[in-house]
Scaffold this active site. Structure first.
Site, PDB file in Angstrom:
ATOM      1  CE  LYS A  11      -3.612  -2.761   2.002  1.00 39.25           C
ATOM      2  NZ  LYS A  11      -4.814  -2.867   2.815  1.00 39.25           N
ATOM      3  CG  HIS A  95      -6.896  -3.312  -2.765  1.00 39.81           C
ATOM      4  ND1 HIS A  95      -7.458  -2.528  -1.782  1.00 39.81           N
ATOM      5  CD2 HIS A  95      -6.206  -4.291  -2.129  1.00 39.81           C
ATOM      6  CE1 HIS A  95      -7.098  -3.021  -0.600  1.00 39.81           C
ATOM      7  NE2 HIS A  95      -6.343  -4.080  -0.778  1.00 39.81           N
ATOM      8  N   GLY A 173      -7.276  -4.620   7.222  1.00 37.45           N
ATOM      9  CA  GLY A 173      -6.691  -3.653   8.152  1.00 37.45           C
ATOM     10  C   GLY A 173      -7.448  -3.517   9.460  1.00 37.45           C
ATOM     11  N   GLY A 233      -1.396  -7.343   3.608  1.00 32.85           N
ATOM     12  CA  GLY A 233      -1.166  -5.907   3.737  1.00 32.85           C
ATOM     13  C   GLY A 233      -0.157  -5.626   4.841  1.00 32.85           C
TER      14      GLY A 233
END
Ligand code: 13P
Length: 253
Positions: A11, A95, A173, A233
């Site tokens: 990211k 995404h 996340g 991530g």
């Protein structure tokens, strides 16, 4: 037999110095016989340099997005040709952060998928439902719609050179991963949707799980029969954690 695949989606994180440190630690920690395909997806601006750092290693380079257009007046965009030129082998498309924050719809995602493949880049197509969609029983419909949008445009044969990542939005996340059973249910659904058009291609298609994968939960998620690895991530930014996740994806466990 599908070879497991683990990709790190960095990211919007990293600096040149941090990237060098991370890659050095990753390459030092990788066993000789990896048994897993591994990729890292840094921000565009670092692709070239990270690619140099990965040279002659078993870790591949991926991009986090790609422009649907081949070239021209598209300020701020990066084409598939450019990505190929700097050594990119994979590109994430669709995404959920791009769908939600940058309003990328199914049609645009399908065009990005095709653009990547036009240069021999393997798209990693992300699909997944929001919490609201899951709670209202729409998970399978949403995932089917996102997948069909690409199948309708690219054709099922395109899935030979593609990877799908199931990433429930509520798990990204948040520290709240899907249970192995929840992941398996959707992965099996994705595979059967492709199998309805071509069983052989479906059997070879790698479907990754993404959403709060950590060293501590990777093994049980990857043990599910239709889970072929992960799109990672936060945990891909820590070498030890990412290496443990890659190890957990090995067929031998
Ligand atoms: P986290 O692993 O940080 O939940 O992110 C998942 C993801 O979005 C990978 O593309």
């Amino acid at each position: 037999m599908r070879r497991p695949f683990v990709a790190g989606n960095w990211k919007m994180h990293g600096t040149r110095a941090e990237n060098a440190e991370l890659i050095e630690a990753l390459l030092l920690g990788l066993p000789g016989e990896v048994q897993v395909d591994i990729a890292v997806c840094p921000p565009f601006v670092y692709l070239w340099e990270v690619g140099r750092l990965l040279k002659d290693s078993s870790v591949a380079l991926g991009a986090q997005s790609v422009c649907a257009e081949p070239l021209g007046a598209f300020t701020g965009e990066v084409s598939a040709t450019m990505l190929k030129d700097v050594g990119v082998e994979y590109a994430i498309v669709g995404h959920s952060e791009r769908r939600a924050l940058y309003k990328e719809d199914d049609a645009l995602v399908a065009r990005k998928f095709v653009a990547a493949q036009s240069q021999g880049i393997v798209p990693i197509l992300c699909v997944g439902e929001t919490l609201e969609e899951r709670e209202s029983g729409q998970t399978m419909d949403v995932v089917s719609r996102q997948l069909s949008a690409v199948l309708d445009v690219a054709g099922v044969a395109a899935m030979r050179n593609a990877v799908v990542a199931y990433e429930p939005v509520w798990a990204i996340g948040t520290g709240k991963n899907a249970t192995p059973e929840q992941a398996q249910e959707v992965h099996a659904h994705i595979r059967s949707a492709v199998a309805a058009q071509d069983a052989t291609i479906a059997a070879g298609l790698r479907v990754l799980y993404g959403g709060s994968v950590k060293a501590g939960n990777a093994r049980e998620i990857f043990a599910m029969p239709d889970v072929d690895g992960g799109l990672i991530g936060g945990a891909s930014l820590k070498a030890d954690e990412f290496l443990e996740i890659c190890t957990a994806a090995r067929p031998s466990g």
